[in-house]
Enzyme design. Sequence first.
Site, PDB file in Angstrom:
ATOM      1  CG  PHE A 472      30.950  -4.696  35.572  1.00 25.72           C
ATOM      2  CD1 PHE A 472      30.270  -5.665  36.287  1.00 25.72           C
ATOM      3  CD2 PHE A 472      31.248  -4.959  34.253  1.00 25.72           C
ATOM      4  CE1 PHE A 472      29.910  -6.875  35.698  1.00 25.72           C
ATOM      5  CE2 PHE A 472      30.894  -6.161  33.654  1.00 25.72           C
ATOM      6  CZ  PHE A 472      30.224  -7.118  34.377  1.00 25.72           C
ATOM      7  CG  HIS A 473      35.258  -0.290  37.259  1.00 23.66           C
ATOM      8  ND1 HIS A 473      36.556  -0.750  37.125  1.00 23.66           N
ATOM      9  CD2 HIS A 473      34.629  -1.210  38.052  1.00 23.66           C
ATOM     10  CE1 HIS A 473      36.702  -1.879  37.795  1.00 23.66           C
ATOM     11  NE2 HIS A 473      35.540  -2.177  38.361  1.00 23.66           N
ATOM     12  CD  GLN A 474      29.059   1.209  34.093  1.00 23.29           C
ATOM     13  OE1 GLN A 474      29.231   0.941  35.281  1.00 23.29           O
ATOM     14  NE2 GLN A 474      28.604   0.322  33.229  1.00 23.29           N
TER      15      GLN A 474
END
Length: 544
Positions: A472-474
Amino acid sequence: MSEATLAGLKVDREILTESVRANYDFIVCGGGAAGCVVARRLAENPEVSVLLIEAGGSDRVPSVVDSTQWMWNIGTERDWGFKAEPSPTVNGRTPLLPMGKVLGGGSSVNGSVWARGHKHDFDNWAEAAGDAAWNYESVLAIYRRVEDWQGPKDAHRRGTGGLLNILQPENPIPLVAGLIEGAKAIGIPYVDDMNGAAMEGEGGCGLPNVLVQDGNQRVSMAATYIHPYMDRPNLAVLLCAEITRLEISGKRVTGVSFVRRGRSYTVSADKEVVLSLGAINTPKLLMLSGIGDEQHLRAHGIKVVQHLPGVGKNFQDHILLAGCCFEYITPEPPRNNAAEFVFIAKSDPSLKTPDLMPVLEETPFGSEVTAQQFDLPVGPASAWTLAPGLARPDSRGEVRLASANPFDKALIHANFLGTETDMRAMVRCVEMCREIGNSIFCTPYRKREVMPGPLQGLEMENFIRNAAGTYFHQSCTAKMGRDDMSVVDGALKVYGIEGLRIADASIMPQITTGNTMAPTVIIGERAAEIIAAHHGFAAVAKAS
């Protein structure tokens, strides 16, 4: 979340007005972690007007307020619902890429982990930008100002009295003690603060820092920065409003157009527009507005305003594997943020910076492939997963337009595991997680290893490709720097365009070592400082 807790939330968390003015001094596009920070800090000056535009709705819902429910927001209206394009590097799969679509953005739907990043991360940023204000010591000063740290004292590295209530999980599940001992047995030392000295050196294991209070109540950037300011006459917060393009005159951004509940609006910014839409929607809006690679824009019939070939390139994300999973002997419900153990380590001792970041998921956790292949137990209390994670991927992806229609989702070529080095690191990470999970110290909490088991060679690599997904770390798709592929300079101004800055995770030259919420808050704080200095505002107070 109890009715009493919800009832206790301030009424001003809800947006009641439908009025939209024709112009504001500043327009902040995106109410995520950085956007909330920028809007609040600018609005602290009562002489300026600020409009914060968020595509999602209110965060005043139980699955946001209760930090243990964060996983249940995936796939709901609070998630943009992005997917990666099919890739042979993950066996043709299209991994989900959840991203918060709600006031507070990712800070309202994530695992509430506050991981500040490694010393080398920020020193590398400063070198890329040619600006010492981005280096580690400078960033530490911001962290000290915004934090209200409840853990072990560390006057140089940690702050107290700031806005953000940060603590370690209280009364974690018993398994955590076993995981700590198992990690120590393979040479990963226990540290009493994962954001302390460990993030200047070799790493360690322990309890993550979390943003919670009063038990399981989430401390989001919306709740912390925006809610207390919603009654200010100079701050307008508009929910359920999707921005469709930047309004540009010559080489200057003059405002934005957006659609809200079927009605179109165009609003002017007298001073600046700040993009805080995240690493997928920020490059998308730039390209829709004619800022990006000219060949790609022309292919979609978009008039080129500024040729910036780096827009959408350099996509990075921490890779998280849906495994290694172990069934409980006695079911244990998740506590706190349901992720109460983490370690940071090196896959290769010769590396300068730790590159592995596994995390405990206090539930069964499988991908759409591995969950079926290994017949995962049912129920959130039935199993636990020590999920291998890659902190410093070498793989690079790209965000591209699907069309010139602003309501078509961007195409995301994540390119997970696109290099041999990433695969080698993940193999080593799985080995370490299996060794910890199967250790004697975890025996009281382990009925059996569900997956992956003692796979070797190509079988292990195939498991990793089937299990790989997002942390979840784009990040990194509009990077800060000075080379030809950079999109913003050290002051976060978009090259070749006036009146436009970017403040979100897309400006990272390289993804940080650890969860990205805390560095994204730093980006928001830095952006506000830069804008305030440019326009002659007073600096923010330490605890304001």
